[in-house]
Write an enzyme that holds these catalytic residues in place. Structure first.
Site, mmCIF file in Angstrom:
data_model
loop_
_atom_site.group_PDB
_atom_site.id
_atom_site.type_symbol
_atom_site.label_atom_id
_atom_site.label_comp_id
_atom_site.label_asym_id
_atom_site.label_seq_id
_atom_site.Cartn_x
_atom_site.Cartn_y
_atom_site.Cartn_z
ATOM 1 N N ILE A 41 0.783 -1.239 -0.037
ATOM 2 C CA ILE A 41 -0.020 -0.112 -0.094
ATOM 3 C C ILE A 41 0.958 1.171 -0.120
ATOM 4 O O ILE A 41 1.698 1.429 1.205
ATOM 5 C CB ILE A 41 -0.859 -0.054 1.194
ATOM 6 C CG1 ILE A 41 -1.885 -1.063 1.154
ATOM 7 C CG2 ILE A 41 -1.879 1.431 1.428
ATOM 8 C CD1 ILE A 41 -2.706 -1.234 2.570
ATOM 9 N N PRO A 42 0.948 2.132 -1.071
ATOM 10 C CA PRO A 42 1.970 3.110 -1.171
ATOM 11 C C PRO A 42 1.952 4.314 -0.695
ATOM 12 O O PRO A 42 1.534 5.407 -0.998
ATOM 13 C CB PRO A 42 2.024 3.198 -2.779
ATOM 14 C CG PRO A 42 0.571 3.037 -3.169
ATOM 15 C CD PRO A 42 0.107 1.946 -2.230
ATOM 16 N N CYS A 43 1.877 4.311 0.909
ATOM 17 C CA CYS A 43 1.530 5.465 1.599
ATOM 18 C C CYS A 43 2.921 6.495 1.395
ATOM 19 O O CYS A 43 2.838 7.754 1.770
ATOM 20 C CB CYS A 43 1.362 5.217 3.120
ATOM 21 S SG CYS A 43 2.692 4.022 3.833
ATOM 22 N N HIS A 44 4.058 5.921 0.865
ATOM 23 C CA HIS A 44 4.935 6.919 0.743
ATOM 24 C C HIS A 44 4.784 7.809 -0.546
ATOM 25 O O HIS A 44 5.436 9.016 -0.423
ATOM 26 C CB HIS A 44 6.173 6.145 0.153
ATOM 27 C CG HIS A 44 6.059 5.343 -1.057
ATOM 28 N ND1 HIS A 44 5.617 3.952 -0.964
ATOM 29 C CD2 HIS A 44 6.476 5.554 -2.439
ATOM 30 C CE1 HIS A 44 5.629 3.777 -2.259
ATOM 31 N NE2 HIS A 44 6.297 4.521 -3.134
#
Length: 308
Positions: free
Chosen positions: A261-264
């Site tokens: 999950i690309p929270c970056h």
């Protein structure tokens, strides 16, 4: 550098009247959950309270919240149920107190909501079989862990032993937590290629716990294309809750599966890098790698599903 033009593209605006009606519906469901637990609220009852037809309310609620009124209400019940388990109420008592009509309904949802049976969740993962794999990367050690259903943890750090200790602390009563680089190789390979800035080649099945709000946020994050960024405020607006930028940031910080999950890809509203559970330097490196890769590689035409 982040693509600010892409990040500022506005989401379709939700009329204020719709947002107001949905907020009344949410408040009604929340109040009922706090006052009593006597079965699900019907669409007819909710529609009368909000002054809308049941089916129109259903459509607008899902448009704003990302889930149906029934799914939202059930997510609140699951929160109460999990709290009951954690406080030692027992499965039967927690089921009754949360307002589920039968234990079969709880076990039906347990796989996706808890990642294990209710009894296992109550005792820190007792009965769960978890496998993990480790590998070095440009950002330090990477650990991926999975149940038989999908990834349950993805973490980064300087020290492999510390990552293993963190995993054990998350599931202290699991029946087994074993290293299995061979079985988890496909997961690990996909995570490493994403760390290198490449667009996803395969879908990663996940087995994580989440609230209805977390589901909305994490789904919105997963729709951000590789090489682009958004602000916390933009994500809040995209899920129909423009005042929830801080809550979006907190949800990003609780993401248990880094990279998957690309929270970056989410920045502060002033476009500063913001916080990151695995360090702001890693966040900057991930954004830079994706932006660089986007200019030299085309996105894949399709995706396949990774199975471990």
């Amino acid at each position: 550098m982040p693509d600010r033009k892409a990040a500022k593209r506005p989401a379709a605006k939700v009329p204020a009247s719709v947002t107001s009606a949905v907020r009344r519906a949410v408040a009604f469901i929340d109040a009922r959950q706090q006052d009593e637990a006597d079965g699900p609220i019907t669409l007819e009852e909710l529609g009368r309270h909000c002054g809308l037809s049941p089916w129109h309310l259903q459509r607008q609620f899902k448009r704003v919240m990302g889930v149906s009124p029934r799914d939202y209400e059930e997510s609140l019940r699951l929160v109460r149920f999990k709290k009951g388990l954690r406080t030692g109420a027992g499965v039967a008592a927690a089921t009754f107190d949360a307002g589920f009509g039968s234990s079969s309904r709880v076990y039906e949802r347990a796989g996706t909501a808890l990642g294990m049976t209710p009894a296992s969740y109550a005792s820190g993962g007792k009965g769960a079989a978890i496998r993990y794999a480790l590998a070095p990367s440009t950002l330090g050690q990477v650990l991926v862990a999975a149940t038989g259903k999908g990834l349950c943890r993805v973490e980064m750090g300087a020290d492999a032993d510390t990552l293993i200790e963190d995993l054990t602390a998350e599931f202290p009563e699991a029946d087994s937590i074993d290293r299995d680089d061979r079985a988890l190789g496909p997961y690990l390979t996909e995570i490493l290629r994403r760390i290198a800035g490449k667009a996803p080649l395969a879908e990663l099945p996940l087995d994580i716990r989440m609230t209805a709000f977390q589901r909305q946020v994490w789904q919105a994050l997963s729709r951000i294309p590789t090489g682009e960024t958004r602000t916390y405020g933009a994500i809040a607006a995209a899920i129909g809750q423009p005042g929830a930028a801080r809550a979006v940031g907190n949800t990003c910080g609780r993401n248990p599966v880094a990279i998957a999950i690309p929270c970056h890809r989410v920045l502060r509203n002033d476009w500063a890098i913001g916080g990151y559970a695995w360090g702001s330097e890693r966040k900057q490196a991930l954004i830079r790698a994706e932006s660089t890769s986007l200019t030299t590689h085309s996105r894949p035409a399709g995706k396949k599903r990774v199975t471990g």
